[in-house]
Scaffold this motif. Structure first.
Motif, PDB file in Angstrom:
ATOM      1  N   GLN A 283     -35.460  56.268 -16.324  1.00  0.00           N
ATOM      2  CA  GLN A 283     -35.177  57.631 -16.827  1.00  0.00           C
ATOM      3  C   GLN A 283     -36.612  58.359 -16.725  1.00  0.00           C
ATOM      4  O   GLN A 283     -36.518  59.650 -16.317  1.00  0.00           O
ATOM      5  CB  GLN A 283     -34.987  57.455 -18.306  1.00  0.00           C
ATOM      6  CG  GLN A 283     -34.622  58.720 -18.851  1.00  0.00           C
ATOM      7  CD  GLN A 283     -34.145  58.805 -20.399  1.00  0.00           C
ATOM      8  OE1 GLN A 283     -33.756  60.001 -20.952  1.00  0.00           O
ATOM      9  NE2 GLN A 283     -33.848  57.722 -20.971  1.00  0.00           N
ATOM     10  N   TYR A 284     -37.722  57.830 -16.850  1.00  0.00           N
ATOM     11  CA  TYR A 284     -38.980  58.531 -16.695  1.00  0.00           C
ATOM     12  C   TYR A 284     -39.064  59.165 -15.162  1.00  0.00           C
ATOM     13  O   TYR A 284     -39.343  60.537 -14.906  1.00  0.00           O
ATOM     14  CB  TYR A 284     -40.153  57.763 -16.722  1.00  0.00           C
ATOM     15  CG  TYR A 284     -41.323  58.381 -16.541  1.00  0.00           C
ATOM     16  CD1 TYR A 284     -42.117  59.003 -17.652  1.00  0.00           C
ATOM     17  CD2 TYR A 284     -42.186  58.260 -15.350  1.00  0.00           C
ATOM     18  CE1 TYR A 284     -43.379  59.598 -17.377  1.00  0.00           C
ATOM     19  CE2 TYR A 284     -43.445  58.771 -15.193  1.00  0.00           C
ATOM     20  CZ  TYR A 284     -43.878  59.453 -16.154  1.00  0.00           C
ATOM     21  OH  TYR A 284     -44.953  60.115 -16.127  1.00  0.00           O
ATOM     22  N   ASN A 285     -38.882  58.279 -14.170  1.00  0.00           N
ATOM     23  CA  ASN A 285     -38.613  58.669 -12.711  1.00  0.00           C
ATOM     24  C   ASN A 285     -37.693  59.742 -12.441  1.00  0.00           C
ATOM     25  O   ASN A 285     -38.005  60.917 -11.874  1.00  0.00           O
ATOM     26  CB  ASN A 285     -38.442  57.579 -11.742  1.00  0.00           C
ATOM     27  CG  ASN A 285     -39.807  56.834 -11.794  1.00  0.00           C
ATOM     28  OD1 ASN A 285     -41.054  57.316 -11.784  1.00  0.00           O
ATOM     29  ND2 ASN A 285     -39.653  55.441 -11.557  1.00  0.00           N
ATOM     30  N   GLU A 286     -36.677  59.673 -13.210  1.00  0.00           N
ATOM     31  CA  GLU A 286     -35.503  60.812 -13.093  1.00  0.00           C
ATOM     32  C   GLU A 286     -35.704  61.884 -13.469  1.00  0.00           C
ATOM     33  O   GLU A 286     -35.479  62.954 -12.789  1.00  0.00           O
ATOM     34  CB  GLU A 286     -34.298  59.968 -13.649  1.00  0.00           C
ATOM     35  CG  GLU A 286     -33.014  60.838 -13.575  1.00  0.00           C
ATOM     36  CD  GLU A 286     -31.630  60.496 -14.610  1.00  0.00           C
ATOM     37  OE1 GLU A 286     -31.078  61.443 -14.492  1.00  0.00           O
ATOM     38  OE2 GLU A 286     -32.006  59.229 -14.649  1.00  0.00           O
ATOM     39  N   VAL A 287     -36.432  62.266 -14.882  1.00  0.00           N
ATOM     40  CA  VAL A 287     -36.542  63.296 -15.514  1.00  0.00           C
ATOM     41  C   VAL A 287     -37.710  63.932 -14.705  1.00  0.00           C
ATOM     42  O   VAL A 287     -37.857  65.173 -14.501  1.00  0.00           O
ATOM     43  CB  VAL A 287     -36.560  63.180 -16.752  1.00  0.00           C
ATOM     44  CG1 VAL A 287     -35.434  62.835 -17.607  1.00  0.00           C
ATOM     45  CG2 VAL A 287     -38.020  62.420 -17.402  1.00  0.00           C
ATOM     46  N   CYS A 288     -38.832  63.325 -14.207  1.00  0.00           N
ATOM     47  CA  CYS A 288     -39.915  63.803 -13.564  1.00  0.00           C
ATOM     48  C   CYS A 288     -39.543  64.167 -12.219  1.00  0.00           C
ATOM     49  O   CYS A 288     -39.944  65.339 -11.992  1.00  0.00           O
ATOM     50  CB  CYS A 288     -41.099  62.756 -13.581  1.00  0.00           C
ATOM     51  SG  CYS A 288     -42.046  62.391 -15.331  1.00  0.00           S
TER      52      CYS A 288
END
Length: 205
Positions: free
Chosen positions: A64-69
């Motif tokens: 999720q971190y990579n997705e939103v960033c």
């Protein structure tokens, strides 16, 4: 969500809280079991060792971190405003986090901040396999605005940026200097982005 997935999420949530508060070495598996309301056998069944639990939790949160960033980066690139590019990436876990079952965006940032103080051998593999690529894309997008900056200067400036950033987003839970709480984190990150650009320009010669 299946019962097994619910239990795993419950364990990872407790792991994030315990590891953030006390660090990897300061936490025993039984502490996480107690916090999660499960037995140590259940943790070992789902994750194995404490090291596996730590790394698996980091890996799980990276999706999720990579997705939103990355989504924030793509939107910001259209602006051709380096301040907005810096802000969008740094603020994304706070402004666009979707699923807080295991951790909120701010809790993830606190966990990642604590990760920076752990033994590199504990974190290197999961960082390189789950976080480094997306971060590298963002770093290159920023560096494109500062073509004359030397690699050593860039790394030094990046270290400064990271330190100031985590003082804003993470020091409420983990702080080296006992700084006061930052209430409006988005505005603080926006100001930080502007300050970072001024710093980068100083070394872009």
């Amino acid at each position: 969500m299946s019962k097994s997935d619910t239990t795993k999420a419950q364990i990872m949530r407790a792991a994030v809280q315990e590891f953030t508060a006390l660090g990897f070495r300061g936490v025993a598996l039984r502490d996480i079991a107690l916090s999660a309301g499960v037995t140590m056998g259940v943790i070992r069944y789902h994750f194995g060792s404490k090291v596996d639990l730590y790394r698996d939790t980091l890996a799980f949160l990276s999706e999720q971190y990579n997705e939103v960033c990355s989504a924030a980066l793509q939107r910001a690139l259209a602006s051709q405003d380096v301040r907005q590019i810096i802000f969008s990436w740094l603020a994304a876990p706070i402004t666009h986090w979707k699923d807080s079952t295991v951790a909120s965006g701010e809790e993830v940032l606190c966990f990642l901040n604590r990760m920076g103080y752990e033994d590199p051998e504990l974190t290197r593999e999961v960082y390189e396999s789950h976080y480094a690529y997306a971060f590298g894309e963002w770093a290159q997008a920023v560096r494109n605005f500062f073509p004359a900056m030397q690699q050593g200067d860039w790394l030094w400036c990046l270290t400064c940026l990271r330190g100031m950033y985590f003082n804003i987003v993470a020091h409420n839970r983990f702080t080296l200097w006992g700084l006061p709480s930052v209430n409006d984190k988005e505005q603080a990150i926006l100001r930080l982005a502007a300050d970072a650009v001024a710093l980068f320009r100083t070394y872009n010669r």
